[in-house]
Design a protein around this motif. Structure first.
Motif, PDB file in Angstrom:
ATOM      1  N   GLY A 130       0.781  -1.227   0.000  1.00  0.00           N
ATOM      2  CA  GLY A 130       0.000   0.000   0.000  1.00  0.00           C
ATOM      3  C   GLY A 130       0.812   1.275   0.000  1.00  0.00           C
ATOM      4  N   TYR A 131       2.143   1.176  -0.044  1.00  0.00           N
ATOM      5  CA  TYR A 131       2.971   2.375   0.006  1.00  0.00           C
ATOM      6  C   TYR A 131       2.804   3.245  -1.238  1.00  0.00           C
ATOM      7  N   ALA A 132       2.723   2.640  -2.411  1.00  0.00           N
ATOM      8  CA  ALA A 132       2.611   3.418  -3.647  1.00  0.00           C
ATOM      9  C   ALA A 132       1.308   4.215  -3.671  1.00  0.00           C
ATOM     10  N   THR A 133       0.218   3.600  -3.250  1.00  0.00           N
ATOM     11  CA  THR A 133      -1.062   4.300  -3.213  1.00  0.00           C
ATOM     12  C   THR A 133      -1.021   5.443  -2.203  1.00  0.00           C
ATOM     13  N   GLU A 134      -0.428   5.204  -1.050  1.00  0.00           N
ATOM     14  CA  GLU A 134      -0.325   6.240  -0.021  1.00  0.00           C
ATOM     15  C   GLU A 134       0.507   7.420  -0.512  1.00  0.00           C
ATOM     16  N   ALA A 135       1.602   7.131  -1.195  1.00  0.00           N
ATOM     17  CA  ALA A 135       2.444   8.201  -1.739  1.00  0.00           C
ATOM     18  C   ALA A 135       1.722   8.958  -2.840  1.00  0.00           C
ATOM     19  N   ALA A 136       1.017   8.224  -3.702  1.00  0.00           N
ATOM     20  CA  ALA A 136       0.284   8.877  -4.794  1.00  0.00           C
ATOM     21  C   ALA A 136      -0.778   9.823  -4.246  1.00  0.00           C
ATOM     22  N   HIS A 137      -1.515   9.410  -3.216  1.00  0.00           N
ATOM     23  CA  HIS A 137      -2.543  10.263  -2.632  1.00  0.00           C
ATOM     24  C   HIS A 137      -1.940  11.542  -2.065  1.00  0.00           C
ATOM     25  N   ALA A 138      -0.810  11.412  -1.374  1.00  0.00           N
ATOM     26  CA  ALA A 138      -0.155  12.589  -0.802  1.00  0.00           C
ATOM     27  C   ALA A 138       0.292  13.549  -1.901  1.00  0.00           C
ATOM     28  N   LEU A 139       0.827  13.003  -2.972  1.00  0.00           N
ATOM     29  CA  LEU A 139       1.322  13.818  -4.079  1.00  0.00           C
ATOM     30  C   LEU A 139       0.174  14.537  -4.785  1.00  0.00           C
ATOM     31  N   ILE A 140      -0.909  13.823  -5.042  1.00  0.00           N
ATOM     32  CA  ILE A 140      -2.070  14.399  -5.726  1.00  0.00           C
ATOM     33  C   ILE A 140      -2.711  15.491  -4.877  1.00  0.00           C
ATOM     34  N   ASP A 141      -2.889  15.220  -3.586  1.00  0.00           N
ATOM     35  CA  ASP A 141      -3.483  16.215  -2.701  1.00  0.00           C
ATOM     36  C   ASP A 141      -2.648  17.492  -2.689  1.00  0.00           C
ATOM     37  N   MET A 142      -1.339  17.354  -2.605  1.00  0.00           N
ATOM     38  CA  MET A 142      -0.465  18.522  -2.611  1.00  0.00           C
ATOM     39  C   MET A 142      -0.631  19.321  -3.893  1.00  0.00           C
ATOM     40  N   ALA A 143      -0.660  18.628  -5.026  1.00  0.00           N
ATOM     41  CA  ALA A 143      -0.733  19.316  -6.314  1.00  0.00           C
ATOM     42  C   ALA A 143      -2.013  20.136  -6.437  1.00  0.00           C
ATOM     43  N   SER A 151      -5.292  21.815 -13.465  1.00  0.00           N
ATOM     44  CA  SER A 151      -6.657  21.364 -13.746  1.00  0.00           C
ATOM     45  C   SER A 151      -6.769  19.851 -13.802  1.00  0.00           C
ATOM     46  N   ARG A 152      -5.663  19.189 -14.190  1.00  0.00           N
ATOM     47  CA  ARG A 152      -5.686  17.745 -14.371  1.00  0.00           C
ATOM     48  C   ARG A 152      -4.323  17.154 -14.040  1.00  0.00           C
ATOM     49  N   ILE A 153      -4.326  15.897 -13.638  1.00  0.00           N
ATOM     50  CA  ILE A 153      -3.098  15.134 -13.453  1.00  0.00           C
ATOM     51  C   ILE A 153      -3.224  13.864 -14.274  1.00  0.00           C
ATOM     52  N   ASP A 154      -2.203  13.560 -15.053  1.00  0.00           N
ATOM     53  CA  ASP A 154      -2.176  12.350 -15.868  1.00  0.00           C
ATOM     54  C   ASP A 154      -1.274  11.297 -15.229  1.00  0.00           C
ATOM     55  N   ALA A 155      -1.534  10.050 -15.530  1.00  0.00           N
ATOM     56  CA  ALA A 155      -0.678   8.942 -15.106  1.00  0.00           C
ATOM     57  C   ALA A 155      -0.703   7.886 -16.203  1.00  0.00           C
ATOM     58  N   ARG A 156       0.403   7.228 -16.399  1.00  0.00           N
ATOM     59  CA  ARG A 156       0.500   6.188 -17.414  1.00  0.00           C
ATOM     60  C   ARG A 156       1.153   4.950 -16.809  1.00  0.00           C
ATOM     61  N   ASP A 198      -9.150  14.776 -12.959  1.00  0.00           N
ATOM     62  CA  ASP A 198      -9.352  16.221 -13.028  1.00  0.00           C
ATOM     63  C   ASP A 198      -9.706  16.773 -11.651  1.00  0.00           C
ATOM     64  N   ARG A 199      -9.601  18.080 -11.522  1.00  0.00           N
ATOM     65  CA  ARG A 199      -9.823  18.719 -10.230  1.00  0.00           C
ATOM     66  C   ARG A 199     -11.242  18.464  -9.706  1.00  0.00           C
ATOM     67  N   LYS A 200     -12.217  18.488 -10.588  1.00  0.00           N
ATOM     68  CA  LYS A 200     -13.606  18.278 -10.171  1.00  0.00           C
ATOM     69  C   LYS A 200     -13.795  16.899  -9.558  1.00  0.00           C
ATOM     70  N   THR A 201     -13.198  15.882 -10.192  1.00  0.00           N
ATOM     71  CA  THR A 201     -13.311  14.527  -9.648  1.00  0.00           C
ATOM     72  C   THR A 201     -12.608  14.431  -8.305  1.00  0.00           C
ATOM     73  N   TRP A 202     -11.418  15.033  -8.225  1.00  0.00           N
ATOM     74  CA  TRP A 202     -10.673  15.018  -6.954  1.00  0.00           C
ATOM     75  C   TRP A 202     -11.498  15.657  -5.842  1.00  0.00           C
ATOM     76  N   LEU A 203     -12.114  16.796  -6.133  1.00  0.00           N
ATOM     77  CA  LEU A 203     -12.923  17.489  -5.130  1.00  0.00           C
ATOM     78  C   LEU A 203     -14.129  16.665  -4.701  1.00  0.00           C
ATOM     79  N   SER A 204     -14.633  15.818  -5.598  1.00  0.00           N
ATOM     80  CA  SER A 204     -15.827  15.038  -5.296  1.00  0.00           C
ATOM     81  C   SER A 204     -15.538  13.852  -4.373  1.00  0.00           C
ATOM     82  N   LEU A 205     -14.267  13.507  -4.203  1.00  0.00           N
ATOM     83  CA  LEU A 205     -13.912  12.388  -3.344  1.00  0.00           C
ATOM     84  C   LEU A 205     -13.915  12.849  -1.886  1.00  0.00           C
ATOM     85  N   LYS A 206     -14.749  12.258  -1.066  1.00  0.00           N
ATOM     86  CA  LYS A 206     -14.851  12.692   0.337  1.00  0.00           C
ATOM     87  C   LYS A 206     -13.598  12.378   1.119  1.00  0.00           C
TER      88      LYS A 206
END
Length: 212
Positions: A130-143, A151-156, A198-206
């Motif tokens: 679960g470390y990768a998911t935890e790091a990704a969440h922290a990074l996305i929240d900061m951005a 407005s958007r974050i991409d991942a591949r 996108d930012r709207k989807t991120w904001l919609s996540l409780k």
């Protein structure tokens, strides 16, 4: 391995843990339940070289050479700290003891400065925890919280990288399509899947907990 070690009681909240010094003011140290994301240090070089020298990792990320030497690690640390690689490059470390686990980063999209691209890798001993998911969440929240212009974050991820796909999906990204991306270790392009948050989807996540 590291001259700066965090050995705080795990019962402390992230806000109560000491924050290591960081020279890049636009990329703050990030704290999560189990992790500290900070700038790569010279003390990380040995662990970085050891963990990154793994074909199972190099063939899944775009620009990692294989074999991966201590010289490659030293050059990576130097270039990240002077801003030559990415926008915000982080070492992923354990909050309780400072152990180096891998790296994650945000890079600007050269075609659209409102889009960032997220990348990450972990050393094989730390997979499926679960470390990768935890790091990704922290990074996305900061951005999204500190950069109003994003407005958007991409991942591949490579189409064969099931674990990376799960991290992306658990972080709220939506599938956009497939394509080909160059892979240094493979010596040519490889098929990848493209996802977007996108930012709207991120904001919609409780809360991120709902994505697990």
């Amino acid at each position: 391995m590291q001259s700066l070690m965090l050995r705080d009681d795990q019962s402390r909240s992230p806000e109560e843990r000491p924050r290591p010094d960081r020279p890049r003011s636009d990329c703050p140290v990030l704290l999560s339940q189990r992790l500290v994301l900070r700038a790569p240090h010279t003390e990380d070089i040995d662990a970085l070289a050891h963990l990154a020298n793994n074909a199972a990792i190099a063939t899944m990320v775009a620009r990692m050479p294989h074999p991966y030497t201590a010289k490659d690690a030293a050059d990576f640390v130097r270039r990240t700290n002077i801003g030559e690689i990415g926008k915000c490059v982080y070492a992923i470390t354990k909050a309780d003891n400072g152990e180096f686990l891998g790296c994650c980063a945000l890079e600007p999209n050269p075609a659209d400065d409102t889009i960032l691209e997220m990348g990450y890798w972990l050393g094989e001993p730390y997979w499926n925890k679960g470390y990768a998911t935890e790091a990704a969440h922290a990074l996305i929240d900061m951005a999204f919280r500190t950069r109003e212009w994003v407005s958007r974050i991409d991942a591949r991820c490579r189409v064969t990288n099931i674990a990376s796909r799960r991290v992306i999906q658990k972080s709220g990204f939506q599938f956009q399509g497939t394509g080909m991306v160059g892979n240094l270790a493979m010596g040519g392009p490889v098929p990848v899947e493209w996802y977007r948050l996108d930012r709207k989807t991120w904001l919609s996540l409780k809360s991120w907990g709902e994505m697990r």
